[in-house]
Design an enzyme around this catalytic site. Structure first.
Site, short mmCIF file in Angstrom:
data_model
loop_
_atom_site.label_atom_id
_atom_site.label_comp_id
_atom_site.label_asym_id
_atom_site.label_seq_id
_atom_site.Cartn_x
_atom_site.Cartn_y
_atom_site.Cartn_z
N TYR A 26 0.78 -1.23 0.00
CA TYR A 26 0.00 0.00 0.00
C TYR A 26 0.82 1.29 0.00
CZ TYR A 26 -4.25 -2.65 0.47
OH TYR A 26 -5.29 -3.50 0.22
N GLY A 28 2.93 3.98 -1.56
CA GLY A 28 3.13 4.37 -2.95
C GLY A 28 1.81 4.36 -3.68
N GLY A 30 -1.47 3.34 -5.48
CA GLY A 30 -2.40 2.21 -5.46
C GLY A 30 -2.26 1.34 -4.23
N HIS A 46 -3.78 5.43 5.41
CA HIS A 46 -3.61 6.71 4.74
C HIS A 46 -4.36 6.72 3.40
CE1 HIS A 46 -1.27 9.81 2.43
NE2 HIS A 46 -1.56 10.48 3.53
N ASP A 47 -4.25 5.65 2.64
CA ASP A 47 -4.99 5.54 1.37
C ASP A 47 -6.49 5.66 1.61
OD1 ASP A 47 -2.56 5.09 0.14
OD2 ASP A 47 -2.98 3.02 -0.44
N ASP A 92 -2.42 13.08 6.67
CA ASP A 92 -0.96 13.08 6.50
C ASP A 92 -0.24 13.06 7.84
OD1 ASP A 92 -1.47 13.15 3.80
OD2 ASP A 92 -0.68 15.18 3.48
#
EC number: 3.1.1.4
Length: 120
Positions: A26, A28, A30, A46-47, A92
């Site tokens: 996860y 980076g 995608g 985070h995604d 973030d």
């Protein structure tokens, strides 16, 4: 935005942001499958947080700038952020703190995502 996220990562921890660009399933661009470890779970959260931010009208987490402070490794999102900026800043901030507290496994950097990141 991603530039600010990079700076938050470097403020909160000791590793370069580049160590996280191709880590696990996860970290980076995608993501799929099951996170390989605690650090990869930080990236999945985070995604997912960015996905939630995109539900705010006209909120583009990869590009939206926000106000924050970094002092001696402590990250604070400023009160003058609008709803979208505040949401992204917190995504973030939480991720940068999570990265700093998670063990880093060199074996999970640049893994073969086709074989290791697909749920069976």
């Amino acid at each position: 935005n991603l530039f600010q996220f990079k700076n938050m990562i470097q403020c909160a921890g000791t590793r370069s942001w580049t160590d996280y660009v191709s880590y696990g399933c996860y970290c980076g661009k995608g993501g799929s499958g099951t996170p390989v470890d605690q650090l990869d779970r930080c990236c999945k959260v985070h995604d997912d947080c960015y996905g939630d931010a995109e539900k705010i009208p006209k909120c583009k987490p990869y590009y939206k700038t926000y106000s924050y402070d970094c002092s001696e490794g402590k990250l604070t999102c400023k009160a003058d952020n609008d709803e979208c900026a505040a949401f992204i800043c917190n995504c973030d901030r939480v991720a940068a703190i999570c990265f700093a507290g998670a063990p880093y496994n060199d074996n999970n950097f640049m893994i073969d995502s086709k074989t290791r990141c697909n749920d069976i």
